[in-house]
Write a protein that holds these residues in place. Sequence first.
Motif, short mmCIF file in Angstrom:
data_model
loop_
_atom_site.label_atom_id
_atom_site.label_comp_id
_atom_site.label_asym_id
_atom_site.label_seq_id
_atom_site.Cartn_x
_atom_site.Cartn_y
_atom_site.Cartn_z
N SER A 225 0.76 -1.33 0.08
CA SER A 225 0.15 0.01 -0.12
C SER A 225 0.74 1.26 0.00
CB SER A 225 -0.87 0.15 1.26
OG SER A 225 -2.14 -0.73 0.99
N ASP A 226 2.10 1.16 0.46
CA ASP A 226 2.92 2.57 0.35
C ASP A 226 3.25 2.65 -1.02
OD1 ASP A 226 4.54 0.11 0.18
OD2 ASP A 226 6.18 0.89 0.83
N ALA A 261 0.83 12.89 -5.47
CA ALA A 261 0.37 11.44 -5.35
C ALA A 261 0.73 10.96 -3.67
CB ALA A 261 0.89 10.47 -6.38
N ARG A 262 -0.16 10.67 -3.04
CA ARG A 262 0.16 10.04 -1.51
C ARG A 262 -0.40 8.65 -1.44
NH1 ARG A 262 1.15 14.12 2.19
NH2 ARG A 262 1.89 12.17 3.18
N SER A 263 0.06 7.82 -0.55
CA SER A 263 -0.29 6.53 -0.48
C SER A 263 -1.38 6.19 0.60
CB SER A 263 0.95 5.51 -0.12
OG SER A 263 1.37 5.94 1.32
N PHE A 264 -1.89 5.12 0.61
CA PHE A 264 -3.00 4.56 1.54
C PHE A 264 -2.33 4.43 2.80
CE2 PHE A 264 -5.16 3.50 -2.41
CZ PHE A 264 -6.38 3.99 -2.02
N GLN A 265 -0.90 4.07 2.81
CA GLN A 265 -0.23 3.89 3.87
C GLN A 265 -0.15 5.24 4.80
OE1 GLN A 265 1.22 0.81 5.19
NE2 GLN A 265 1.19 1.99 7.00
N ASP A 266 0.04 6.33 3.87
CA ASP A 266 0.28 7.70 4.47
C ASP A 266 -1.23 8.03 5.16
OD1 ASP A 266 2.64 7.96 3.43
OD2 ASP A 266 2.26 9.10 1.61
N ILE A 267 -2.21 7.78 4.66
CA ILE A 267 -3.51 8.01 5.23
C ILE A 267 -3.62 7.32 6.48
CG2 ILE A 267 -5.85 7.53 5.09
CD1 ILE A 267 -5.89 7.80 2.29
N VAL A 268 -3.16 6.10 6.73
CA VAL A 268 -3.22 5.55 8.02
C VAL A 268 -2.43 5.77 8.97
CG1 VAL A 268 -2.93 3.20 9.08
CG2 VAL A 268 -4.35 3.25 6.99
N ILE A 284 -3.51 -7.20 3.09
CA ILE A 284 -4.26 -8.39 2.49
C ILE A 284 -3.70 -8.21 0.97
CG2 ILE A 284 -6.09 -8.71 3.98
CD1 ILE A 284 -7.84 -6.78 2.34
N THR A 285 -4.19 -9.45 0.45
CA THR A 285 -4.02 -9.52 -1.21
C THR A 285 -4.97 -8.31 -1.75
OG1 THR A 285 -3.34 -11.96 -0.86
CG2 THR A 285 -3.95 -11.07 -3.10
N GLN A 293 -6.30 1.21 -10.31
CA GLN A 293 -5.50 2.45 -10.44
C GLN A 293 -4.35 2.48 -9.26
OE1 GLN A 293 -8.48 5.42 -10.60
NE2 GLN A 293 -7.51 6.21 -12.56
N PHE A 294 -3.28 2.29 -9.92
CA PHE A 294 -2.03 2.28 -8.91
C PHE A 294 -1.54 3.73 -8.61
CE2 PHE A 294 -2.63 -2.35 -9.50
CZ PHE A 294 -2.19 -2.71 -8.10
#
Length: 335
Positions: A225-226, A261-268, A284-285, A293-294
């Motif tokens: 996710s990063d 662009a920021r990551s979902f890991q950044d959000i958490v 998770i997979t 979209q990545f």
Amino acid sequence: MQYIKDTLKDKTILITGGAGFIGSNLAFYFQKNHPYAKVVVLDSFRSGETLSNGNLRSFGHFKNLIGFSGEVISGDINDKDLLLDLETNYKFDYIFHEAAISDTTALEQDLMIKTNVNAYKDLLNLAVRHNANMIYASSAATYGNAESPQKVGREAPQNVYGFSKLSMDNLSREYMQSANITIVGLRYFNVYGPREYFKNTTASMVLQFGHQILAGKNPKLFQNSDKILRDFIYIEDIIQANVKAMVTKKSGIYNVGTAKARSFQDIVDTLQKELETDLKCEYITNPFVGSYQFHTEAEISSTKDALGYEPRYELEDGIKSYVSEIRRTYEEEVK
């Protein structure tokens, strides 16, 4: 925040989808900053009607408008009689068109085109007859898996929602050639902020992760996710772009994002800092590899030039501003 002087006295503003996330925020912006403008909210509001994927057809909710003192109309933009009534009994100066079937996973292609494209043409005709400037919601979904940074003119929609929004943009360009009004399409990237709770499972991951954390659950992220990056934009910057679009003389289609662009890991990680938690993330997979979209990142130089738009909220700023509302909705709506 007030981006324009109080030149809207005695002006009439129509906001379609005004009980939804972005529409309701616009309604309150005008009520606070331009109290002598007449604001008319139109929304189909939610009922028990669902799409084939099980999601609600309409996310409009009365709670998003508690405290709003303007006029509220319940109606469907597909209703020709309703549109005739609006044309006959009102004189709009500005139309903010936020109403849509906005579920990107919806399979009803006929309903998507009818609601998002055909009804928009009817509203454009109304705007022309009223000499009202049109500001409407387009979407970053028009880009599909196009390479970052996403730029107007490089569209490749991967679902019917993105196709419908691109069709709206193409229709708008036709009208721009002959209509004596300003028409501005705003391609929203990943928006988050207050009044999105009633979008249910289509609400931003900022809100969904926030509620997971407040429930004491380990945040669940896709593996790597990063490296999954999005252009997350706070609602206040969306409102800024809309308000600036209403005074521009430059019709066009413009991206509205942060260009970062920021990551979902950044959000958490940011949420855990603001909520003062230290829960272990579970990875998770990703079941959507191949249709996912990545990386999204808005190219916004033309938005800056045409609208004078400048994003003001970094992800950390937006979450910090939002966190009290995340707590409130969890306490009052989730628990």
